[in-house]
Design a protein around this motif. Structure first.
Motif, short mmCIF file in Angstrom:
data_model
loop_
_atom_site.label_atom_id
_atom_site.label_comp_id
_atom_site.label_asym_id
_atom_site.label_seq_id
_atom_site.Cartn_x
_atom_site.Cartn_y
_atom_site.Cartn_z
N PHE A 172 -13.65 5.33 4.08
CA PHE A 172 -12.40 4.88 3.46
C PHE A 172 -12.07 5.68 2.20
O PHE A 172 -10.93 6.10 1.99
N PHE A 173 -13.06 5.88 1.34
CA PHE A 173 -12.79 6.57 0.08
C PHE A 173 -12.48 8.05 0.27
O PHE A 173 -11.91 8.68 -0.62
N ALA A 174 -12.84 8.59 1.43
CA ALA A 174 -12.51 10.00 1.71
C ALA A 174 -11.01 10.23 1.70
O ALA A 174 -10.54 11.32 1.36
N PHE A 175 -10.23 9.20 2.09
CA PHE A 175 -8.77 9.36 2.09
C PHE A 175 -8.08 8.57 0.99
O PHE A 175 -7.05 9.01 0.47
N LEU A 176 -8.61 7.43 0.61
CA LEU A 176 -7.92 6.57 -0.34
C LEU A 176 -7.60 7.27 -1.66
O LEU A 176 -6.55 7.03 -2.25
N GLY A 177 -8.47 8.14 -2.08
CA GLY A 177 -8.23 8.85 -3.34
C GLY A 177 -7.00 9.73 -3.30
O GLY A 177 -6.42 10.05 -4.34
N GLY B 163 -2.47 7.74 -2.77
CA GLY B 163 -1.44 7.42 -3.75
C GLY B 163 -0.41 8.53 -3.87
O GLY B 163 0.80 8.28 -3.88
N GLU B 164 -0.89 9.76 -3.93
CA GLU B 164 0.02 10.89 -4.05
C GLU B 164 0.79 11.12 -2.76
O GLU B 164 1.99 11.43 -2.78
N ILE B 165 0.12 10.94 -1.61
CA ILE B 165 0.77 11.20 -0.32
C ILE B 165 1.84 10.15 -0.02
O ILE B 165 2.97 10.48 0.37
N PHE B 166 1.50 8.88 -0.20
CA PHE B 166 2.43 7.80 0.14
C PHE B 166 3.32 7.38 -1.04
O PHE B 166 4.22 6.55 -0.86
N ARG B 167 3.04 7.92 -2.24
CA ARG B 167 3.77 7.53 -3.44
C ARG B 167 3.69 6.02 -3.65
O ARG B 167 4.68 5.34 -3.90
N ILE B 168 2.46 5.51 -3.54
CA ILE B 168 2.23 4.08 -3.68
C ILE B 168 1.42 3.82 -4.94
O ILE B 168 0.51 4.59 -5.28
N GLY C 197 -2.94 -0.37 0.15
CA GLY C 197 -2.16 -1.10 -0.84
C GLY C 197 -3.04 -1.80 -1.85
O GLY C 197 -2.78 -1.78 -3.07
N GLN C 198 -4.11 -2.42 -1.37
CA GLN C 198 -5.04 -3.12 -2.26
C GLN C 198 -5.70 -2.15 -3.23
O GLN C 198 -5.90 -2.47 -4.41
N PHE C 199 -6.06 -0.98 -2.74
CA PHE C 199 -6.75 0.01 -3.57
C PHE C 199 -5.92 0.40 -4.79
O PHE C 199 -6.45 0.62 -5.88
N PHE C 200 -4.58 0.45 -4.60
CA PHE C 200 -3.70 0.87 -5.70
C PHE C 200 -3.07 -0.31 -6.43
O PHE C 200 -2.22 -0.12 -7.30
N GLY C 201 -3.50 -1.53 -6.09
CA GLY C 201 -3.00 -2.69 -6.80
C GLY C 201 -1.60 -3.11 -6.41
O GLY C 201 -0.93 -3.84 -7.16
N ALA C 202 -1.13 -2.66 -5.23
CA ALA C 202 0.20 -3.03 -4.77
C ALA C 202 0.22 -4.48 -4.31
O ALA C 202 -0.81 -5.07 -3.98
N THR C 203 1.41 -5.09 -4.29
CA THR C 203 1.59 -6.40 -3.69
C THR C 203 1.78 -6.21 -2.19
O THR C 203 2.65 -5.43 -1.78
N SER C 204 0.97 -6.87 -1.39
CA SER C 204 1.08 -6.73 0.06
C SER C 204 1.63 -8.00 0.67
O SER C 204 1.14 -9.10 0.39
N GLN D 225 14.05 -9.95 1.10
CA GLN D 225 13.59 -11.01 0.21
C GLN D 225 12.58 -10.52 -0.82
O GLN D 225 12.66 -10.85 -2.01
N HIS D 226 11.61 -9.72 -0.37
CA HIS D 226 10.52 -9.29 -1.25
C HIS D 226 10.73 -7.89 -1.83
O HIS D 226 9.86 -7.40 -2.54
N ARG D 227 11.84 -7.28 -1.49
CA ARG D 227 12.14 -5.94 -1.98
C ARG D 227 11.01 -4.99 -1.60
O ARG D 227 10.42 -4.29 -2.44
N ILE D 228 10.71 -4.97 -0.33
CA ILE D 228 9.64 -4.12 0.20
C ILE D 228 9.92 -2.66 -0.12
O ILE D 228 11.05 -2.17 0.04
N THR D 229 8.89 -1.95 -0.57
CA THR D 229 9.03 -0.52 -0.86
C THR D 229 8.34 0.35 0.18
O THR D 229 8.78 1.48 0.44
N HIS D 230 7.24 -0.14 0.76
CA HIS D 230 6.46 0.64 1.71
C HIS D 230 6.12 -0.21 2.93
O HIS D 230 5.89 -1.42 2.81
N ALA D 231 6.09 0.43 4.10
CA ALA D 231 5.74 -0.30 5.32
C ALA D 231 5.15 0.66 6.33
O ALA D 231 5.45 1.86 6.33
N PHE D 232 4.30 0.11 7.20
CA PHE D 232 3.80 0.86 8.36
C PHE D 232 4.26 0.12 9.61
O PHE D 232 4.07 -1.09 9.72
N MET D 233 4.88 0.85 10.53
CA MET D 233 5.38 0.25 11.76
C MET D 233 4.99 1.11 12.96
O MET D 233 4.85 2.33 12.84
#
Length: 461
Positions: A189-194, A197-202, A226-233, A250-258
């Protein structure tokens, strides 16, 4: 094994299965949602009846529709629900119950949703190694989730962990075979999580929509980012395109995966033209092929950046990325909409001839091999299967067929095992489907191979 148990059912299970499939495949109104809930409750009652009538390790045979495959429809449905108790899915044959009990019987902690309580009550005697059973919503015998959490100390338990420790064990079977427990470590997980933030602008101000099941890497992996960067999920429990549009506004979603099918059905919802998408910054998509028509319509409807992700459970998700500025609807580079992009940072990708194990030339189709620190530790308790896919040098065989163009963009054709050999030529169903989907009168299509006296095998849509 105590022998074969024949259980007559009052209502053919395939009728329930067919109706549930119909309902889950389309946007639902209030009446249809109630029908879906009723049918799922009915299935649970049938499951309770079956599990309560069986001895441990007993095989079940149920009358099935004559046009259905040999696999018991009933067991398929039972285990689609039953094994979600611990995140596993899709046991296939009449010995599935034995496999299911064996897997559950090795778990020490079981967290059970309220809808699975009848099943838990029926099999609890066989869960000999389960030391702790926690039920969400309460239970007369087992611990209630909320009270259990409230009774724990607020301090960090400070349990030491290592990079090679397994953090997630998700189940995957690809397109064939029994489910395999994919062991994903902290290091995976940490191989990509670092870099995420820059890739997804999250970041911590982001509002992240989790619209995929958490037993799927597209759900749990996206939620973890999302959790790693402290985002609201915002977690959407059931896939409902109409409700999802409401959540975005309603929640003013900024990021999503579909996934593509969710995008496709959402485009059919009337509210798509009136929903406020001004908060959206990025929709990432992947997990299955997408037609050019659905992608182009989605770009115009949601009016935000889109990024395609290609990856597998075994690679902790992201392997390649098609960035927002590479989504060009017009011009000579429009062809890249069919691509899944280029390797993400930290990933190496080869296109290999499955027979010779040598790299093929640009433009030639071969099997996609991946090397990365994100590649899984292995399949749980399946060393033979692990050795078959993780080769010397750390290369992982994806089982996907594709090619790389001269600029390094990768194009997925299909699963290697789904390839149709017709008259000596390789035909990939996904390519035929994409061509057919370009016709305005076709809403959706699936292509399979069927026997043919002249060509050996031909595609059938």
């Amino acid at each position: 094994m105590s022998g074969l148990h024949r259980l007559p059912l009052e209502k053919p299970i395939y009728e329930i299965e067919d109706r549930i499939s119909e309902l889950e495949a389309a946007p639902l109104g209030a009446r249809e949602q109630e029908e879906l809930r009723r049918l799922k409750r009915e299935l649970v009652e049938v499951q309770k009846q079956v599990f309560g009538s069986l001895d441990p390790w007993q095989t079940v045979e149920v009358s099935r529709h004559p046009d259905r495959p040999k696999t018991s429809d009933y067991l398929g449905l039972v285990f689609d629900e039953f094994v979600e108790l611990h995140g596993d899915k899709s046991f296939g044959d009449d010995r599935a119950m034995l496999t299911g009990f064996a897997k559950l019987d090795q778990h020490k902690v079981l967290v059970v949703g309220q809808e699975f309580v009848p099943i838990l009550d029926a099999i609890v005697g066989q869960l000999t190694t389960a030391k702790t059973i926690i039920v969400i919503g309460g239970h007369p015998t087992h611990r209630d989730y909320e009270s259990w959490v409230a009774g724990q100390p607020a301090d960090d338990p400070a349990v030491a962990s290592k990079g090679g420790d397994v953090a997630f064990q998700l189940y995957s079977s690809g397109t064939t075979g029994r489910p395999k427990g994919v062991m994903l470590t902290n290091d995976n997980f940490f191989a990509f999580l670092g870099k995420a933030g820059e890739i997804f602008r999250i970041d911590g101000s982001s509002v992240n929509l989790v619209a995929m099941p958490l037993f799927h890497i597209g759900g749990s992996g996206w939620a973890t980012a999302g959790q790693f960067f402290g985002a609201t999920s915002i977690i959407q429990r059931d896939i409902d395109p109409s409700a999802m549009l409401g959540l975005i506004a309603q929640h003013r979603i900024t990021h999503a995966f579909m996934v593509p099918v969710l995008l496709q059905f959402t485009l059919m919802v009337p509210a798509i033209s009136t929903t406020d998408f001004s908060s959206l910054k990025l929709i990432a998509y992947g997990a299955s092929p997408i037609s050019e028509e659905v992608l182009a319509a989605s770009l115009k409807a949601f009016k935000c950046a889109f990024m395609q992700i290609y990856g597998l459970t075994e690679t902790t998700g992201v392997v390649t990325l098609l960035h927002p500025d590479e989504h060009e609807l017009e011009g000579p580079r429009k062809v890249r909409l069919r691509s899944c992009g280029r390797p993400a940072p930290g990933n190496e990708v080869r296109i290999v001839d499955s027979d010779t194990k040598k790299d093929v030339a640009a433009g030639e189709v071969g099997e996609i091999w991946i090397r990365s620190k994100q590649v899984m530790k292995g399949y749980w308790n399946m060393p033979k299967e692990t050795k078959e896919v993780i080769l010397a040098g750390g290369w992982f065989r994806s089982g996907d067929a594709g090619y790389k163009d001269k600029d390094g963009f990768i194009y997925i054709f299909d699963r290697v095992k789904d390839m149709i050999v017709s008259g000596g030529e390789n035909v990939y169903p996904a390519e035929v489907e994409n061509a057919l989907m370009s016709h305005p009168a076709i809403a959706d299509v699936a292509v399979i191979g069927v026997p043919d006296e002249k060509w050996g095998e031909v595609p059938k849509a």
